[in-house]
Design an enzyme around this catalytic site. Structure first.
Site, PDB file in Angstrom:
ATOM      1  CB  ALA A  44      -0.937  -0.343   1.343  1.00 26.84           C
ATOM      2  CD  GLU A  45      -0.083   3.987   1.850  1.00 29.52           C
ATOM      3  OE1 GLU A  45      -1.280   4.289   1.450  1.00 29.52           O
ATOM      4  OE2 GLU A  45      -0.298   3.300   2.892  1.00 29.52           O
ATOM      5  CB  THR A  46       6.786   1.711  -0.151  1.00 31.51           C
ATOM      6  OG1 THR A  46       7.277   0.459  -0.613  1.00 31.51           O
ATOM      7  CG2 THR A  46       8.892   1.757  -0.452  1.00 31.51           C
ATOM      8  CG  HIS A  75       0.717   1.692   7.064  1.00 30.60           C
ATOM      9  ND1 HIS A  75      -0.034   1.802   6.116  1.00 30.60           N
ATOM     10  CD2 HIS A  75       1.434   1.323   6.902  1.00 30.60           C
ATOM     11  CE1 HIS A  75       0.427   1.540   5.112  1.00 30.60           C
ATOM     12  NE2 HIS A  75       1.407   0.695   5.432  1.00 30.60           N
TER      13      HIS A  75
END
Length: 276
Positions: A44-46, A75
């Site tokens: 979802a995210e880095t 998050h």
């Protein structure tokens, strides 16, 4: 080679929260390199940790999805702060960490093992009048909607209040009918007696990519900025998220002196080196 960590956020049990990839010491990487790696991780995210440009900040972070850079996300904020601290860094103030990101400075406080961030101001708020468009996107009826608000603090959220947690868990969105909506969050109250007051789900529309996010700090932040002042939620509550996906996310929300705080645990899953 650069140091790399992968953590699980908003959970105290590995593989039950929301995964985040974090690249330490990312100075020197181009935007294109960061975007390519974030696309490759397929999470979802880095995030990428960098020296701050603002002297009031302890570190700077850039946050990428598989297809775009975000000014802020929840998050990734807690996960990045956890990684920065466990790597041995020392904040200027022992009671808090100050993160610099595209949305400005975000304060992260330390509460034992749990970290919490101060919810940033909304970029867009206020009621959504077109309940029919939201109902179409969620494959429900307008009567199923108890309320709807723009809740955009970066990712573009609109929040939809349903009448119960059961209704939230039963929702099966029609992504092809999202139209202008890039992210729709649904929330509904649980019956009393459980460990969570509300159930939350986050549905994301990013061009040709449609997915449900396991546990979402930014969405829960903006939902709390709506529900607590409106008297729909108490000044301190726990939201459950990820249930339908087999996760057990728990987000701790509270209002202190008029400010919303969003907290959760983070578990380290992977450490190593990445060829960047």
């Amino acid at each position: 080679m650069r140091t790399f960590s992968q953590v699980d956020v908003f959970t105290d049990e590995f593989m039950k929260g929301n995964a985040l990839a974090v690249v330490h010491d990312a100075e020197g990487l181009t935007t294109e390199q960061m975007a390519a790696f974030a696309n490759w991780t397929n999470l979802a995210e880095t995030t990428f940790l960098l020296p701050p440009t603002n002297p009031a900040a302890d570190y700077r972070v850039r946050i990428f999805t598989v297809s775009r850079e975000l000014p802020f996300a929840g998050h990734p904020t807690l996960g990045s702060a956890h990684v920065w601290l466990t790597a041995g860094h020392t904040p200027q103030d022992q009671g808090k960490v100050v993160q610099e990101c595209g949305a400005g400075l975000v304060e992260v406080r330390r509460d034992g093992e749990r970290l919490a961030f101060a919810a940033p101001p909304l970029l867009r708020g206020g009621p959504v009048e077109d309940h029919q468009a939201l109902a179409d996107a969620l494959a429900i009826t307008p009567e199923d909607i108890a309320g709807a608000q723009w809740a955009d603090n970066g990712p573009g959220w609109v929040a939809v209040l349903l009448h119960s947690a059961e209704a939230v868990l039963a929702t099966r969105p029609d992504y092809q009918r999202f139209g202008e909506f890039t992210g729709i969050g649904v929330v509904g109250p649980h019956r009393e007696g459980g460990d969570a007051a509300f159930e939350v789900r986050a549905f994301i529309n990013e061009g040709s990519r449609f997915e449900e996010d396991p546990v979402t700090g930014s969405l829960n932040a903006s939902i709390a900025q709506w529900l607590i002042p409106a008297g729909i939620a108490q000044e301190e509550y726990v939201a459950a998220q990820g249930t339908v996906l087999g996760r057990r996310g728990r987000v701790h929300l509270s209002q202190v002196d008029g400010e919303i705080w969003v907290g959760g645990n983070t578990v380290l899953g992977i450490t190593g080196q990445v060829a960047l």
